[in-house]
Scaffold this motif. Sequence first.
Motif, PDB file in Angstrom:
ATOM      1  N   GLU B  56      -1.069  11.262  -1.625  1.00  0.00           N
ATOM      2  CA  GLU B  56      -0.344  10.447  -2.594  1.00  0.00           C
ATOM      3  C   GLU B  56      -1.035  10.294  -3.933  1.00  0.00           C
ATOM      4  OE1 GLU B  56      -0.774   9.804   0.589  1.00  0.00           O
ATOM      5  OE2 GLU B  56       1.191   9.432   1.484  1.00  0.00           O
ATOM      6  N   SER B  79       4.176   3.085   2.645  1.00  0.00           N
ATOM      7  CA  SER B  79       3.110   2.103   2.436  1.00  0.00           C
ATOM      8  C   SER B  79       1.738   2.645   2.848  1.00  0.00           C
ATOM      9  CB  SER B  79       3.429   0.813   3.192  1.00  0.00           C
ATOM     10  OG  SER B  79       3.804   1.082   4.528  1.00  0.00           O
ATOM     11  N   VAL B  82      -0.081   4.227   0.013  1.00  0.00           N
ATOM     12  CA  VAL B  82      -0.612   3.396  -1.072  1.00  0.00           C
ATOM     13  C   VAL B  82      -2.133   3.325  -0.968  1.00  0.00           C
ATOM     14  CG1 VAL B  82      -0.714   1.035  -1.974  1.00  0.00           C
ATOM     15  CG2 VAL B  82       1.501   2.077  -1.404  1.00  0.00           C
ATOM     16  N   VAL B 103       7.946   2.397  -2.885  1.00  0.00           N
ATOM     17  CA  VAL B 103       7.225   2.420  -1.613  1.00  0.00           C
ATOM     18  C   VAL B 103       8.146   1.975  -0.482  1.00  0.00           C
ATOM     19  CG1 VAL B 103       5.212   1.544  -0.372  1.00  0.00           C
ATOM     20  CG2 VAL B 103       5.116   1.791  -2.868  1.00  0.00           C
ATOM     21  N   THR B 123      -0.530  -3.655   1.805  1.00  0.00           N
ATOM     22  CA  THR B 123      -0.030  -2.878   0.661  1.00  0.00           C
ATOM     23  C   THR B 123       0.099  -3.707  -0.616  1.00  0.00           C
ATOM     24  OG1 THR B 123       1.118  -1.289   2.056  1.00  0.00           O
ATOM     25  CG2 THR B 123       1.960  -1.546  -0.177  1.00  0.00           C
TER      26      THR B 123
END
Lengths: 199, 178
Positions: B56, B79, B82, B103, B123
């Motif tokens: 990500e 999530s 993240v 998200v 998150t």
Amino acid sequence: MTTRTMTTPTIHRRPLVARLLEGRDERLLVVTGLGTPTYDAAAAGDDPRTFFLWGAMGGATMMGLGLALAQPDKRVLVLAGDGEMLMSVGSLATVAMKRPANLAVVVLDNEHFGETGMQPTPTHAGVDLAGMAAAAGWATTLTARTDADIPALVEAARNTPGPVFAVAKIMAEKLPFVLPPKDGAYLKDRFRQAVLGEA
Amino acid sequence: MSEAAPAAPTWPDDIYRALKAADIRQVAHVPDAGHARLIKSCEADNNMQTVTLTTEEEGVAMLCGAHLGGQRGVLLVQSSGVGNCINMLSLPQTCRMPFMMIVTMRGEYGEFNPWQNAMGLATEAVLTAMHVTCYRCDRAEDVGPTVANAARFTFEGGRPVAVLLSQRLIGAKAFVNE
């Protein structure tokens, strides 16, 4: 099993980076990975179309991709250290999928983490970054080992349809710091002003 | 599937329309079931470049590069992803760049897989700690306006933003043999 040929690098990084950026015009946009590549590019001369990273390790190649996709008529050159590139090996696959013709990455590979005490990196043990990029499907990959290889590397980085991935095996030298501006917002604003005509 | 399968939710289409209205041109994603329909819409759009990431944080750097080049983008992640972005979020913060992520949440309402809980429950705190403003959506009718306003917040205001699509909205994942 391939046998790795050990050679002691003879390429000096600062003259190489100066060659890579020589005669640049408004078509060339540059992103430098944190650490010595940032200082090398600064030593070659400050330019608003160079975005100097001072952090965000592992992000230089992907910044180059986003920039290359946004500016398809410009040439985007990423200058990365071997530590930076090893942290973002996955981006070799990501870039290969998009095949941006205007993106070139040059890895200044001294086989050491130069900022943190010259600990050897995996390339010192033979990990072949150009081989990894070739296996991922980059259009052109090469490794320069001597000064005689530099013209071909510069030509590939500046002009060959990409994505181009070129490794320069360079000497592990400790050189004087040449520090560009480090305010990220300023670097971003002046880059956008130069390229887009807006702040 | 039973004959009484519920209609597919339309909020992914609302997101797509909001992204179009905001002139989003680059869509980076690590696939997630909750984003599948939206990803398909973006891939079919000739004015959007979709990029499948290996992790990500690549998307954070990519979209900052897009901003340097004058294009707007969005990062679509789950999530758990993240957590992978944390240090790279220093880039939009330090450079005062716009940055938007959407998200899909795991590890909350109805979650059956405890391995999702650690990152899912952290998150919002992680994003907030990295100066990313969070807009949370629990109801389908809020999704389109929330994405539109998040885009305005980041691209006009220059501060990173995340839209969190809650598990109550998406529906908890179930492993069912079909």
